[in-house]
Every structure is written in structure tokens, then in C-alpha cells.
Design a protein around this motif. Structure first.
Motif, PDB file in Angstrom:
ATOM      1  N   LYS A 114       0.869  -1.182   0.000  1.00  0.00           N
ATOM      2  CA  LYS A 114       0.000   0.000   0.000  1.00  0.00           C
ATOM      3  C   LYS A 114       0.900   1.225   0.000  1.00  0.00           C
ATOM      4  N   VAL A 115       0.514   2.228  -0.768  1.00  0.00           N
ATOM      5  CA  VAL A 115       1.303   3.453  -0.877  1.00  0.00           C
ATOM      6  C   VAL A 115       0.487   4.626  -0.347  1.00  0.00           C
ATOM      7  N   ILE A 116       1.082   5.359   0.585  1.00  0.00           N
ATOM      8  CA  ILE A 116       0.477   6.574   1.103  1.00  0.00           C
ATOM      9  C   ILE A 116       1.432   7.725   0.823  1.00  0.00           C
ATOM     10  N   ILE A 117       0.873   8.858   0.417  1.00  0.00           N
ATOM     11  CA  ILE A 117       1.714  10.018   0.148  1.00  0.00           C
ATOM     12  C   ILE A 117       1.189  11.227   0.922  1.00  0.00           C
ATOM     13  N   GLY A 118       2.065  12.201   1.098  1.00  0.00           N
ATOM     14  CA  GLY A 118       1.692  13.425   1.778  1.00  0.00           C
ATOM     15  C   GLY A 118       2.795  14.455   1.633  1.00  0.00           C
ATOM     16  N   GLY A 119       2.636  15.547   2.338  1.00  0.00           N
ATOM     17  CA  GLY A 119       3.589  16.636   2.289  1.00  0.00           C
ATOM     18  C   GLY A 119       2.886  17.936   1.942  1.00  0.00           C
ATOM     19  N   ALA A 120       3.548  19.029   2.207  1.00  0.00           N
ATOM     20  CA  ALA A 120       2.935  20.353   2.063  1.00  0.00           C
ATOM     21  C   ALA A 120       2.274  20.607   0.705  1.00  0.00           C
ATOM     22  N   PRO A 121       2.905  20.304  -0.423  1.00  0.00           N
ATOM     23  CA  PRO A 121       2.272  20.632  -1.707  1.00  0.00           C
ATOM     24  C   PRO A 121       1.306  19.561  -2.221  1.00  0.00           C
ATOM     25  N   VAL A 122       1.229  18.432  -1.554  1.00  0.00           N
ATOM     26  CA  VAL A 122       0.451  17.289  -2.049  1.00  0.00           C
ATOM     27  C   VAL A 122      -1.011  17.430  -1.636  1.00  0.00           C
ATOM     28  N   ARG A 123      -1.902  17.057  -2.544  1.00  0.00           N
ATOM     29  CA  ARG A 123      -3.340  17.059  -2.291  1.00  0.00           C
ATOM     30  C   ARG A 123      -3.916  15.692  -2.681  1.00  0.00           C
ATOM     31  N   LYS A 124      -5.109  15.416  -2.190  1.00  0.00           N
ATOM     32  CA  LYS A 124      -5.763  14.131  -2.474  1.00  0.00           C
ATOM     33  C   LYS A 124      -5.902  13.903  -3.969  1.00  0.00           C
ATOM     34  N   GLU A 125      -6.191  14.936  -4.720  1.00  0.00           N
ATOM     35  CA  GLU A 125      -6.351  14.793  -6.165  1.00  0.00           C
ATOM     36  C   GLU A 125      -5.069  14.247  -6.808  1.00  0.00           C
ATOM     37  N   TYR A 126      -3.931  14.696  -6.313  1.00  0.00           N
ATOM     38  CA  TYR A 126      -2.660  14.207  -6.855  1.00  0.00           C
ATOM     39  C   TYR A 126      -2.461  12.741  -6.471  1.00  0.00           C
ATOM     40  N   SER A 127      -2.810  12.406  -5.251  1.00  0.00           N
ATOM     41  CA  SER A 127      -2.719  11.015  -4.801  1.00  0.00           C
ATOM     42  C   SER A 127      -3.542  10.115  -5.711  1.00  0.00           C
ATOM     43  N   ASP A 128      -4.763  10.535  -6.003  1.00  0.00           N
ATOM     44  CA  ASP A 128      -5.632   9.760  -6.896  1.00  0.00           C
ATOM     45  C   ASP A 128      -5.024   9.667  -8.293  1.00  0.00           C
ATOM     46  N   LYS A 129      -4.502  10.776  -8.776  1.00  0.00           N
ATOM     47  CA  LYS A 129      -3.952  10.827 -10.140  1.00  0.00           C
ATOM     48  C   LYS A 129      -2.796   9.851 -10.336  1.00  0.00           C
ATOM     49  N   ILE A 130      -1.917   9.745  -9.345  1.00  0.00           N
ATOM     50  CA  ILE A 130      -0.734   8.896  -9.528  1.00  0.00           C
ATOM     51  C   ILE A 130      -0.956   7.456  -9.079  1.00  0.00           C
ATOM     52  N   GLY A 131      -2.126   7.172  -8.533  1.00  0.00           N
ATOM     53  CA  GLY A 131      -2.450   5.798  -8.160  1.00  0.00           C
ATOM     54  C   GLY A 131      -1.997   5.378  -6.781  1.00  0.00           C
TER      55      GLY A 131
END
Length: 78
Positions: free
Chosen positions: A41-58
Motif C-alpha cells: 500500500k502506498v500513502i503520500i503526503g507533504g505540504a504541496p500534495v493534495r488528495k487529487e494528486y494522490s488519486d492521479k498517480i495511483g
């Protein structure tokens, strides 16, 4: 390599710069190429990151901050 070596069930990535965000997508692509994507499972985060980007990159999840990230990971591991 570390995901494979450690048989990691979760990979968390964070960035503070928009210029490094594309590397997250490259890591996910590398997991696919190594036939590991369905095993981690991959989780991402950080100041410039948004949920839309998480969805976009899978990515499997997004943490708007560290606390939310930990809460999501805890749900995954219950």
C-alpha cells in the motif's frame, strides 16, 4: 529495492517541494514494473500534495498531515 528486500506492506512518501512530486509517481511506476505494486500500500503526503494528486498517480492513500497519515495506516493494519 527496499520494498522488495524488507517485504514492506506499506510505503509512505512525503515531499515538501512541488518539484519533487513527480518522483512519487515514478516510484509507483517502478513498483508496477517490479511486480510489487499489488503487494504494498502506498500513502503520500507533504505540504504541496493534495488528495487529487494522490488519486492521479495511483497511491492508495493520502495524509493531509502526519496524524491523518498515521490514522490511515492504522486502519490499514487493523
Amino acid at each position: 529495492d527496499a520494498v522488495k528486500k524488507e517485504q514492506a506492506p506499506i510505503l509512505a512518501m512525503s515531499t515538501l517541494l512541488t518539484t519533487t512530486m513527480p518522483e512519487m509517481e515514478k516510484v509507483i511506476q517502478s513498483l508496477k514494473e517490479a511486480e510489487l505494486r499489488d503487494k504494498v500500500k502506498v500513502i503520500i503526503g507533504g505540504a504541496p500534495v493534495r488528495k487529487e494528486y494522490s488519486d492521479k498517480i495511483g497511491a492508495d492513500g493520502y495524509g493531509e498531515d502526519a496524524q491523518h497519515g498515521v490514522e490511515l495506516i492504522n486502519r490499514w493494519t487493523e
